[in-house]
Design a protein around this motif. Sequence first.
Motif, PDB file in Angstrom:
ATOM      1  N   LYS A 151       0.821  -1.211   0.000  1.00  0.00           N
ATOM      2  CA  LYS A 151       0.000   0.000   0.000  1.00  0.00           C
ATOM      3  C   LYS A 151       0.856   1.263   0.000  1.00  0.00           C
ATOM      4  CE  LYS A 151      -0.968   1.735   4.578  1.00  0.00           C
ATOM      5  NZ  LYS A 151      -2.013   2.145   5.507  1.00  0.00           N
ATOM      6  N   GLU A 152       2.046   1.172   0.591  1.00  0.00           N
ATOM      7  CA  GLU A 152       2.942   2.331   0.566  1.00  0.00           C
ATOM      8  C   GLU A 152       3.398   2.615  -0.862  1.00  0.00           C
ATOM      9  OE1 GLU A 152       3.204   4.275   3.026  1.00  0.00           O
ATOM     10  OE2 GLU A 152       2.145   2.916   4.390  1.00  0.00           O
ATOM     11  N   ALA A 191       1.647   1.833  -3.488  1.00  0.00           N
ATOM     12  CA  ALA A 191       0.458   2.373  -4.153  1.00  0.00           C
ATOM     13  C   ALA A 191       0.306   3.866  -3.877  1.00  0.00           C
ATOM     14  CB  ALA A 191      -0.786   1.616  -3.680  1.00  0.00           C
ATOM     15  N   LYS A 192       0.470   4.244  -2.602  1.00  0.00           N
ATOM     16  CA  LYS A 192       0.290   5.654  -2.233  1.00  0.00           C
ATOM     17  C   LYS A 192       1.331   6.543  -2.907  1.00  0.00           C
ATOM     18  CE  LYS A 192      -0.326   6.402   2.257  1.00  0.00           C
ATOM     19  NZ  LYS A 192      -0.135   6.053   3.685  1.00  0.00           N
ATOM     20  N   ARG A 250       3.011   5.941  -5.679  1.00  0.00           N
ATOM     21  CA  ARG A 250       2.752   6.028  -7.122  1.00  0.00           C
ATOM     22  C   ARG A 250       1.567   6.948  -7.402  1.00  0.00           C
ATOM     23  NH1 ARG A 250       1.460   0.724  -9.197  1.00  0.00           N
ATOM     24  NH2 ARG A 250       1.637   1.667 -11.243  1.00  0.00           N
TER      25      ARG A 250
END
Lengths: 266, 89
Positions: B16-17, B19-20, B22
């Motif tokens: 998720k890090e 994802a955030k 990007r």
Amino acid sequence: MGEAIVITSGKGGVGKTTTTANIGAGLAQAGQKVALIDADIGLRNLDVVMGLENRIVYDLVDVVEGFAKLKTALIKDKRFENLYLLPAAQTRDKTAVSPEQMRDLVGEMKEEFDFVLIDCPAGIEQGFKNAVAGSDKAVVVATPEVSSVRDADRIIGLLEAEEKHHPSLIVNRIRPSMVKKGDMMDINDMIEILAIELLGVVPDDEFIVVSTNRGEPAVLNPQSRAGEAYRNVTRRLMGENVPFLKLEEESQGFIGRLRKMMGIKG
Amino acid sequence: MFDLFARVFGRDDASKEVAKERLRLVLVHDRASLSPQALENLKNDLVKVISQYLDIDDQGFRVDFSRDEDAMALVANIPIRKKVNRNTL
């Protein structure tokens, strides 16, 4: 005078139609007079999600072109006498209707109903402009994925350009176990990135597939987690202050509960 | 092996890090309606204009967006190669 709410997302397949059906059924169950408009001309689906596909005679384009009266075209839901659907035309395209015509139509419907919910098509072209035209409020649906959040951000910008201010967010298909592992963005991540107010958090729920198979919105099932989330959304739309579902609890297990008891975070 | 350690002891590389990070980058460009290519062109034009007045190090030249909460800024870092001769200014 009712309120018109458009349900939009930019990206396809994130749950706009399911959300429209569930909020609509939820509001009707709570005693509100509700009309749903399927604005996805050429790709209509709200009728099947609502289980009303066999009852269509006239559609949105027939009404706009003056071929049918609004009252005749509206399909009365079989479960609630205060819930109606105006289906999209299936054999036409988005250009069959203009934003001005939609504004007039929605305006007319708001005199009759407490809530008019507009199911917006995916994309940012004319279908979006049509769906948004007559709305007072916008709800953006997004799943916790990079592509969906990116498109939601774009839609929020376009809503602003259409002077539809302060949209609110429904985060759909969140999976608490993945969030816990750090493999899915959580609600705070999404709100922070999109800088938008939260309206609802809907967990990923297999029952949605069952309910779509049957044409019965999950909000009507007291056991469905997604249904519960949608019931909360409808109460918020009616002005109630409802706390958000605690999603992590079900996957927490013994150690999680122990940690919580001892006040350890994480 | 490292993967196993990461799993056991909590991970900094949680997807998720990624994802955030990007998302943040892609949204900065989306919101400014400026593609990475256009930003590169902007940078080249800036180099051209500034070079008329100063001797700059175009290898060390950096232009990028920076975002702080709701505010966005275009930040340029322009290293100057040699001292400016006062008489010519």
